[in-house]
Structures are given as C-alpha cells and as structure tokens.
Design a protein around this motif. Sequence first.
Motif, PDB file in Angstrom:
ATOM      1  N   GLY A 293      27.482  -5.655  50.035  1.00  0.00           N
ATOM      2  CA  GLY A 293      27.436  -5.384  48.605  1.00  0.00           C
ATOM      3  C   GLY A 293      28.554  -4.512  48.072  1.00  0.00           C
ATOM      4  O   GLY A 293      28.766  -4.472  46.851  1.00  0.00           O
ATOM      5  N   ASN A 294      29.272  -3.801  48.940  1.00  0.00           N
ATOM      6  CA  ASN A 294      30.319  -2.907  48.412  1.00  0.00           C
ATOM      7  C   ASN A 294      31.692  -3.135  49.028  1.00  0.00           C
ATOM      8  O   ASN A 294      32.655  -2.468  48.655  1.00  0.00           O
ATOM      9  CB  ASN A 294      29.922  -1.435  48.582  1.00  0.00           C
ATOM     10  CG  ASN A 294      29.844  -0.988  50.038  1.00  0.00           C
ATOM     11  OD1 ASN A 294      30.289  -1.670  50.945  1.00  0.00           O
ATOM     12  ND2 ASN A 294      29.271   0.187  50.252  1.00  0.00           N
TER      13      ASN A 294
ATOM     14  N   GLY B 161      26.176  -0.995  58.414  1.00  0.00           N
ATOM     15  CA  GLY B 161      25.995  -1.812  57.220  1.00  0.00           C
ATOM     16  C   GLY B 161      25.562  -3.237  57.502  1.00  0.00           C
ATOM     17  O   GLY B 161      25.253  -3.983  56.564  1.00  0.00           O
ATOM     18  N   VAL B 162      25.525  -3.622  58.775  1.00  0.00           N
ATOM     19  CA  VAL B 162      25.023  -4.958  59.134  1.00  0.00           C
ATOM     20  C   VAL B 162      23.853  -4.821  60.114  1.00  0.00           C
ATOM     21  O   VAL B 162      23.677  -5.638  61.015  1.00  0.00           O
ATOM     22  CB  VAL B 162      26.143  -5.854  59.716  1.00  0.00           C
ATOM     23  CG1 VAL B 162      27.131  -6.229  58.624  1.00  0.00           C
ATOM     24  CG2 VAL B 162      26.863  -5.176  60.887  1.00  0.00           C
TER      25      VAL B 162
ATOM     26  N   LYS C 155      22.823 -10.220  57.996  1.00  0.00           N
ATOM     27  CA  LYS C 155      23.725  -9.257  57.357  1.00  0.00           C
ATOM     28  C   LYS C 155      25.158  -9.410  57.860  1.00  0.00           C
ATOM     29  O   LYS C 155      26.117  -9.232  57.099  1.00  0.00           O
ATOM     30  CB  LYS C 155      23.217  -7.837  57.571  1.00  0.00           C
ATOM     31  CG  LYS C 155      21.956  -7.534  56.770  1.00  0.00           C
ATOM     32  CD  LYS C 155      21.456  -6.114  57.008  1.00  0.00           C
ATOM     33  CE  LYS C 155      20.197  -5.840  56.195  1.00  0.00           C
ATOM     34  NZ  LYS C 155      19.661  -4.479  56.427  1.00  0.00           N
ATOM     35  N   ILE C 156      25.312  -9.721  59.138  1.00  0.00           N
ATOM     36  CA  ILE C 156      26.649 -10.008  59.655  1.00  0.00           C
ATOM     37  C   ILE C 156      27.230 -11.216  58.930  1.00  0.00           C
ATOM     38  O   ILE C 156      28.392 -11.199  58.483  1.00  0.00           O
ATOM     39  CB  ILE C 156      26.598 -10.255  61.174  1.00  0.00           C
ATOM     40  CG1 ILE C 156      26.293  -8.953  61.918  1.00  0.00           C
ATOM     41  CG2 ILE C 156      27.927 -10.851  61.666  1.00  0.00           C
ATOM     42  CD1 ILE C 156      26.039  -9.141  63.403  1.00  0.00           C
TER      43      ILE C 156
ATOM     44  N   THR D  82      31.469 -12.557  52.526  1.00  0.00           N
ATOM     45  CA  THR D  82      32.135 -11.805  51.469  1.00  0.00           C
ATOM     46  C   THR D  82      33.585 -11.558  51.808  1.00  0.00           C
ATOM     47  O   THR D  82      34.478 -11.707  50.964  1.00  0.00           O
ATOM     48  CB  THR D  82      31.413 -10.458  51.242  1.00  0.00           C
ATOM     49  OG1 THR D  82      30.056 -10.709  50.896  1.00  0.00           O
ATOM     50  CG2 THR D  82      32.078  -9.665  50.125  1.00  0.00           C
ATOM     51  N   ALA D  83      33.838 -11.192  53.056  1.00  0.00           N
ATOM     52  CA  ALA D  83      35.214 -10.958  53.480  1.00  0.00           C
ATOM     53  C   ALA D  83      36.052 -12.226  53.376  1.00  0.00           C
ATOM     54  O   ALA D  83      37.199 -12.198  52.934  1.00  0.00           O
ATOM     55  CB  ALA D  83      35.239 -10.417  54.902  1.00  0.00           C
ATOM     56  N   MET D  84      35.477 -13.356  53.758  1.00  0.00           N
ATOM     57  CA  MET D  84      36.206 -14.616  53.658  1.00  0.00           C
ATOM     58  C   MET D  84      36.480 -14.976  52.199  1.00  0.00           C
ATOM     59  O   MET D  84      37.521 -15.550  51.870  1.00  0.00           O
ATOM     60  CB  MET D  84      35.424 -15.752  54.339  1.00  0.00           C
ATOM     61  CG  MET D  84      35.246 -15.602  55.846  1.00  0.00           C
ATOM     62  SD  MET D  84      36.788 -15.360  56.771  1.00  0.00           S
ATOM     63  CE  MET D  84      36.726 -13.582  57.104  1.00  0.00           C
ATOM     64  N   HIS D  85      35.567 -14.619  51.327  1.00  0.00           N
ATOM     65  CA  HIS D  85      35.794 -14.837  49.900  1.00  0.00           C
ATOM     66  C   HIS D  85      36.966 -13.994  49.420  1.00  0.00           C
ATOM     67  O   HIS D  85      37.800 -14.458  48.627  1.00  0.00           O
ATOM     68  CB  HIS D  85      34.537 -14.496  49.100  1.00  0.00           C
ATOM     69  CG  HIS D  85      34.730 -14.616  47.614  1.00  0.00           C
ATOM     70  ND1 HIS D  85      34.823 -15.825  46.984  1.00  0.00           N
ATOM     71  CD2 HIS D  85      34.874 -13.665  46.644  1.00  0.00           C
ATOM     72  CE1 HIS D  85      35.000 -15.630  45.676  1.00  0.00           C
ATOM     73  NE2 HIS D  85      35.026 -14.329  45.452  1.00  0.00           N
TER      74      HIS D  85
END
Length: 225
Positions: A171-172, A190-191, A202-203, A209-212
């Motif tokens: 989320g952040n 965080g995961v 969560k992983i 998100t990172a790939m986005h």
Amino acid sequence: MAIAVKICGLSTQAALAAAVRGGARFVGFVFFPPSPRCLDLDRAATLAAQVPDTVHRVGLVVDADDATLDALMERVPLDMLQLHGSETPARVAAIKARFGVPVIKSVAVATAADLARTAGYEAVADWLLFDAHPPAGADRPGGNARAFEWGLLNGIACQRPWFLAGGLEAGNVALAVRASGAKAVDVSSGVEDAPGRKSVAKIEAFLRTAMHLNVAAGAAAAAGR
C-alpha cells in the motif's frame, strides 16, 4: 528504470516460490538468532538450492564473527552477504575480501546527519541499504516495520546502488519510491501475517505493485523520447 525488489526473511518453500514467481531480483535469508525469521543452515541450504540463477540469494547477518560466516558460506549457497549490524567499514572490507562475494551494508537513518555515515561504506560495500533506526528496547537492528522520512534520500549523492527499507508494504511502496527516488526496495515484515510468517498473498501483491511501477517508469521514459 525498473524497480528491483528484495524479499527478505524467507523461510518456506511457498513464500520463496511466490517471490521468485513474482519477479523478485533478490531473496533474503536471515541468520540472526533473535529474529523470528532466523533459519538453521540445513533449512537455508535447502531453500537456497531452489533459487534460480537469475535471482540473487542474500544472507543477512548481524555482527557475525569469522567462524560463524565460515560455517554459513560453506553450507549455504549464497551470492551476497547483507551486514545489518554495527560493522565498521574495515570489517565490511575484511568480510568481502575473505569470502569474495558482494556485500550489502545497512545504514540506519532518522535524520540527514545519519547519511554522512555512508561515506566510509561507499568505498567498501557493493550496495547500501537505508533502514529506520530500531525502536527503543528492540533486540534486533533495523526498522522493525517502522519507516523513516523517505524524502531524506531524494537526490542523495551516493556512489553505490542502494535499497530503501523499513515499513514498506504494497500500500505504500509507490509513495515511498516517489518520495525517495529509490531504484531498489527491500521488504520483510510488510509481506507477513505475523512476525516470521510470510504471506504468499502479500508477497504477490507487493511484487504486482512493483511491476506496475516498472511499467509506469517505462511508459514515462517512452513518452519523453
């Protein structure tokens, strides 16, 4: 530029597989007994052997002596060592020379003054990792799921590649990358669903998100041409 992701504190085949499948470039195994993520050498060797050559296997240690590191490196196939204690630049250089693998050195950050400590490490470490200071009374180094002011790193004149760590989650992470200018991020708590218990979901969410962010960065670069 692509955001490189390190998933740290892995201890199960399912979590490791999710990290690799989702595109993590680094996977971390912890060798520090006070941590709920600590692995014994046999378990770590089994997991590390399953990591493809395209992913870097990182062993996290805290102020480990030579005998401890000798046993670790003899038993577990690691590509890098992460020094997360109070190791001096001289100790970092000695470890790198002894084992011949790249070294990541963590630096605790709370204020801009803390960043002055990086100068000595830039000459000897291959990567730096910026993390929060541990809370009062903590028995482990690192942010312990706490973040610091990410904007302190924006525009930092660092001669080595570096990771942003501390309090990151799906989320952040986009906000953290924008605020800090990070090109690599490290996540552990965080995961997790509980300390030391990684969540496959969560992983996967963090890596999606990172790939986005990778796609967005590429699109922005293409638009600017």
